[in-house]
Design an enzyme around this catalytic site. Structure first.
Site, PDB file in Angstrom:
ATOM      1  N   SER A  29       0.838  -1.212   0.000  1.00  0.00           N
ATOM      2  CA  SER A  29       0.000   0.000   0.000  1.00  0.00           C
ATOM      3  C   SER A  29       0.868   1.256   0.000  1.00  0.00           C
ATOM      4  O   SER A  29       0.616   2.213  -0.739  1.00  0.00           O
ATOM      5  CB  SER A  29      -0.897   0.014   1.234  1.00  0.00           C
ATOM      6  OG  SER A  29      -1.816  -1.040   1.179  1.00  0.00           O
ATOM      7  N   ARG A 129     -13.256  -7.024 -11.628  1.00  0.00           N
ATOM      8  CA  ARG A 129     -13.559  -6.380 -10.330  1.00  0.00           C
ATOM      9  C   ARG A 129     -14.356  -5.085 -10.515  1.00  0.00           C
ATOM     10  O   ARG A 129     -14.235  -4.410 -11.527  1.00  0.00           O
ATOM     11  CB  ARG A 129     -12.255  -6.130  -9.569  1.00  0.00           C
ATOM     12  CG  ARG A 129     -11.540  -7.428  -9.247  1.00  0.00           C
ATOM     13  CD  ARG A 129     -10.234  -7.209  -8.522  1.00  0.00           C
ATOM     14  NE  ARG A 129     -10.441  -6.673  -7.189  1.00  0.00           N
ATOM     15  CZ  ARG A 129      -9.440  -6.292  -6.393  1.00  0.00           C
ATOM     16  NH1 ARG A 129      -8.196  -6.384  -6.814  1.00  0.00           N
ATOM     17  NH2 ARG A 129      -9.696  -5.830  -5.189  1.00  0.00           N
ATOM     18  N   SER A 174     -13.538   0.927   2.257  1.00  0.00           N
ATOM     19  CA  SER A 174     -12.488   0.725   1.254  1.00  0.00           C
ATOM     20  C   SER A 174     -11.493   1.880   1.240  1.00  0.00           C
ATOM     21  O   SER A 174     -11.834   3.014   0.911  1.00  0.00           O
ATOM     22  CB  SER A 174     -13.102   0.574  -0.140  1.00  0.00           C
ATOM     23  OG  SER A 174     -12.093   0.700  -1.118  1.00  0.00           O
ATOM     24  N   GLN A 176      -9.145   2.053  -0.841  1.00  0.00           N
ATOM     25  CA  GLN A 176      -8.883   2.396  -2.251  1.00  0.00           C
ATOM     26  C   GLN A 176      -9.849   3.472  -2.715  1.00  0.00           C
ATOM     27  O   GLN A 176      -9.458   4.426  -3.397  1.00  0.00           O
ATOM     28  CB  GLN A 176      -9.006   1.147  -3.129  1.00  0.00           C
ATOM     29  CG  GLN A 176      -7.903   0.134  -2.849  1.00  0.00           C
ATOM     30  CD  GLN A 176      -8.067  -1.156  -3.623  1.00  0.00           C
ATOM     31  OE1 GLN A 176      -9.003  -1.320  -4.401  1.00  0.00           O
ATOM     32  NE2 GLN A 176      -7.165  -2.094  -3.396  1.00  0.00           N
ATOM     33  N   ASP A 327      -7.073  -8.223   4.285  1.00  0.00           N
ATOM     34  CA  ASP A 327      -6.286  -9.081   3.383  1.00  0.00           C
ATOM     35  C   ASP A 327      -5.790 -10.356   4.068  1.00  0.00           C
ATOM     36  O   ASP A 327      -5.204 -11.219   3.408  1.00  0.00           O
ATOM     37  CB  ASP A 327      -5.084  -8.300   2.836  1.00  0.00           C
ATOM     38  CG  ASP A 327      -5.518  -7.226   1.848  1.00  0.00           C
ATOM     39  OD1 ASP A 327      -6.599  -7.362   1.246  1.00  0.00           O
ATOM     40  OD2 ASP A 327      -4.779  -6.233   1.694  1.00  0.00           O
ATOM     41  N   LYS A 354     -12.285  -9.096  -3.908  1.00  0.00           N
ATOM     42  CA  LYS A 354     -10.826  -8.906  -3.944  1.00  0.00           C
ATOM     43  C   LYS A 354     -10.285  -9.527  -5.244  1.00  0.00           C
ATOM     44  O   LYS A 354     -11.026  -9.733  -6.180  1.00  0.00           O
ATOM     45  CB  LYS A 354     -10.195  -9.526  -2.699  1.00  0.00           C
ATOM     46  CG  LYS A 354     -10.634  -8.841  -1.399  1.00  0.00           C
ATOM     47  CD  LYS A 354     -10.127  -7.433  -1.335  1.00  0.00           C
ATOM     48  CE  LYS A 354     -10.565  -6.732  -0.064  1.00  0.00           C
ATOM     49  NZ  LYS A 354     -10.196  -5.313  -0.077  1.00  0.00           N
ATOM     50  N   ARG A 358     -12.644 -14.357  -2.224  1.00  0.00           N
ATOM     51  CA  ARG A 358     -11.749 -15.058  -1.283  1.00  0.00           C
ATOM     52  C   ARG A 358     -12.487 -16.000  -0.342  1.00  0.00           C
ATOM     53  O   ARG A 358     -11.887 -16.967   0.151  1.00  0.00           O
ATOM     54  CB  ARG A 358     -10.911 -14.030  -0.497  1.00  0.00           C
ATOM     55  CG  ARG A 358      -9.834 -13.427  -1.371  1.00  0.00           C
ATOM     56  CD  ARG A 358      -8.926 -12.456  -0.656  1.00  0.00           C
ATOM     57  NE  ARG A 358      -7.794 -12.139  -1.523  1.00  0.00           N
ATOM     58  CZ  ARG A 358      -6.999 -11.079  -1.370  1.00  0.00           C
ATOM     59  NH1 ARG A 358      -7.211 -10.233  -0.375  1.00  0.00           N
ATOM     60  NH2 ARG A 358      -6.000 -10.875  -2.198  1.00  0.00           N
ATOM     61  N   ARG A 403      -2.770 -14.004  -2.482  1.00  0.00           N
ATOM     62  CA  ARG A 403      -2.962 -14.375  -1.070  1.00  0.00           C
ATOM     63  C   ARG A 403      -3.609 -15.750  -0.923  1.00  0.00           C
ATOM     64  O   ARG A 403      -3.374 -16.448   0.064  1.00  0.00           O
ATOM     65  CB  ARG A 403      -3.760 -13.300  -0.338  1.00  0.00           C
ATOM     66  CG  ARG A 403      -3.051 -11.946  -0.377  1.00  0.00           C
ATOM     67  CD  ARG A 403      -3.446 -11.009   0.723  1.00  0.00           C
ATOM     68  NE  ARG A 403      -3.085  -9.636   0.375  1.00  0.00           N
ATOM     69  CZ  ARG A 403      -1.863  -9.119   0.453  1.00  0.00           C
ATOM     70  NH1 ARG A 403      -0.863  -9.854   0.889  1.00  0.00           N
ATOM     71  NH2 ARG A 403      -1.633  -7.870   0.099  1.00  0.00           N
TER      72      ARG A 403
HETATM   73  C1  S3P Z   1      -5.589  -1.369  -0.161  1.00  0.00           C
HETATM   74  C2  S3P Z   1      -6.880  -1.416   0.307  1.00  0.00           C
HETATM   75  C3  S3P Z   1      -7.644  -2.662   0.484  1.00  0.00           C
HETATM   76  C4  S3P Z   1      -6.739  -3.897   0.429  1.00  0.00           C
HETATM   77  C5  S3P Z   1      -5.737  -3.813  -0.684  1.00  0.00           C
HETATM   78  C6  S3P Z   1      -4.849  -2.588  -0.514  1.00  0.00           C
HETATM   79  C7  S3P Z   1      -4.924  -0.068  -0.294  1.00  0.00           C
HETATM   80  O1  S3P Z   1      -8.597  -2.756  -0.557  1.00  0.00           O
HETATM   81  O2  S3P Z   1      -7.526  -5.058   0.288  1.00  0.00           O
HETATM   82  O3  S3P Z   1      -4.928  -4.966  -0.706  1.00  0.00           O
HETATM   83  O4  S3P Z   1      -3.686  -0.018  -0.450  1.00  0.00           O
HETATM   84  O5  S3P Z   1      -5.623   0.960  -0.236  1.00  0.00           O
HETATM   85  P1  S3P Z   1     -10.054  -2.071  -0.437  1.00  0.00           P
HETATM   86  O6  S3P Z   1      -9.892  -0.619  -0.455  1.00  0.00           O
HETATM   87  O7  S3P Z   1     -10.810  -2.583  -1.624  1.00  0.00           O
HETATM   88  O8  S3P Z   1     -10.623  -2.586   0.860  1.00  0.00           O
END
Ligand code: S3P
Length: 450
Positions: A29, A129, A174, A176, A327, A354, A358, A403
């Site tokens: 990240s 996705r 999320s 992200q 994760d 994901k 998963r 993973r």
């Molecule tokens: C991440 C956010 C998570 C995580 C991913 C990395 C990030 O996803 O599962 O491996 O770096 O912001 P989500 O935002 O979809 O939960």
């Protein structure tokens, strides 16, 4: 790039006594964010400990396509000469983010408030996705998206020429999505506000502050309210990327289930928004200790020591902990199979979107190896068989998901018979040194037919 070559079938054999020091790679990240924020700063950002996995290398390639100068100096040392907020050039070719949801979603946010048009694609996993969770809020800034029905990649984003700031409550937990909105807000005049009901990983907020943006976080009754002032001049940084707790999870969990193990995983990032797995393992009775706690580059870090833990018990994992270990549920389910009693995991519907579904991927592989699993839309449970109780002996599908692949390889090390996967190639997206690192601890994980 997407399509990471041919499948690599792998098998993991039962062993005893994993031991030694596991130096896992840099945080995925933080690595993505270092490159993206470095590209949006004015001047040279220096990064050490960057994760050189395929996901992050795809983001490095994308930043070059937007006009930043990204240089690999060797040994995890990188530099990024940024173009400044609003300075992205229109890439000449399609941006291929490979397997990386973080890469594509954050980059979409970063370009959405610039007057450029960009087409994104990825591998079969990424192209299946959901992207509407990002394109919906980006539309509020004035960006348009054109793509396949159902909001999947490949997709073209037409950035807003005259962006407006937004106030957005993230509907799913999320980081992200939150980060995409904040990165878009960088090039919108005025204040962009993001509200999240459940706290998710906060690296974007911490790093934006480090790069000199005006950003505040307020804990309120409606959740975390993050306010960012647009159009800052970001100052280049020297970034030391901590080692990834999500990668550390694999040698740590392997040590817990392999008899006679004692493994030290040094320098692990223990940001509280990421460390839920370790709390959960301690609640289950794992022999884990945290040594030499310290702060490195604005992130809490410690050396983690994990020893064989034959007396772990199944627990109900607190659902409010889900975001801080999202994760890690696949590898937790492997530990749960080696504990006594049922482990119940609720509030984890996000696991279904994901790199693979998963819950489905793990449930199928666990069942094939003799473990009883029950599952619903946003929960699943694993019936523990006690230490060393997993029969093993079956081959699991990894579904282009690093993973899932690593979790089943960990399972084989503590099972009664070897466990195989159809494809270990995705491991290189986040943990390119997984095989030599695990071999160094005494694991027997082999490529089939090699
Ligand atoms: C991440 C956010 C998570 C995580 C991913 C990395 C990030 O996803 O599962 O491996 O770096 O912001 P989500 O935002 O979809 O939960």
């Amino acid at each position: 790039m997407s399509g990471h070559g041919s499948p690599i079938p792998m098998v993991s054999h039962p062993v005893r006594g994993l031991s030694g020091v596991a130096e896992v790679p840099g945080d995925k990240s933080i690595s993505h964010r270092s490159l993206i924020l470095g590209a949006l700063a004015v001047g040279e950002t220096r990064i050490t400990g960057l994760l050189e996995g395929e996901d992050v290398l795809d983001t490095a390639g994308a930043m070059r396509a937007f006009g930043a100068e990204v240089v690999d100096h060797g040994g995890g040392a990188w530099s990024v000469h940024g173009v400044g907020v609003g300075g992205f050039a229109e890439p000449e070719a399609v941006i291929d983010c490979g397997n990386s949801g973080t890469g594509v979603r954050l980059i979409m946010g970063a370009m959405a408030t610039s007057p450029i048009t960009v087409t994104f694609t990825g591998d079969a996993s990424l192209n299946s996705r959901p992207m509407a969770r990002v394109t919906d809020p980006l539309a509020l800034f004035g960006a348009r998206s054109v793509g396949r029905r159902g909001g999947r990649l490949p997709m073209t984003i037409v950035g807003a020429a005259d962006p407006v700031p937004v106030r957005y409550e993230v509907p799913v937990p999320s980081a992200q999505v939150k980060s995409a909105v904040l990165l878009a807000g960088l090039n919108a005049p005025g204040r962009t506000v993001v509200i999240e009901r459940e706290a998710t990983r906060d690296h974007t907020e911490r790093m934006l502050a480090g790069f000199g943006a005006e950003i505040s976080v307020e804990e309120t009754a409606e959740g975390r309210v993050i306010t960012l002032t647009g159009r800052p001049e970001l100052r280049p940084q020297a970034i030391v990327v901590p080692r990834d707790p999500s990668s550390a999870a694999f040698p740590v969990c392997a040590a817990l289930i392999v008899p006679g193990s004692d493994v030290l995983v040094p320098g692990i990032g223990l940001n509280p928004t990421r460390a839920g797995l370790f709390d959960t393992l301690c609640d289950m009775g794992a022999d884990l200790s945290f040594e030499n706690r310290r702060d490195e580059g604005g992130e809490p870090v410690a050396d983690l020591r994990a020893r064989y833990s034959p007396d772990m018990r199944g627990i109900e994992v607190p659902p409010e902990r889900a975001a801080s270990m999202i994760d890690e549920y696949p590898v937790l389910s492997v530990v749960a199979a080696n504990a006594r009693g049922v482990t119940m995991m609720r509030g984890v519907g996000e696991l279904r979107v994901k790199e693979s579904d998963r819950i489905d991927a793990m449930a199928t592989g666990l069942r094939a190896n003799g473990v009883t699993v029950d599952a619903g839309e946003d929960w699943w449970s694993v019936e523990g068989l006690g230490a060393g109780g997993v029969p093993g002996g079956a081959t699991c599908a990894s579904h282009l998901d690093h993973r899932i692949a690593m979790s089943f390889m960990v399972m084989g090390l503590g099972a009664q018979a070897p466990v195989a996967i159809d494809d270990g190639a995705p491991i290189a997206t986040s943990f390119p040194v997984f095989e030599p690192l695990m071999a160094g601890l005494g694991a027997r994980i082999e490529r089939r037919g090699a």
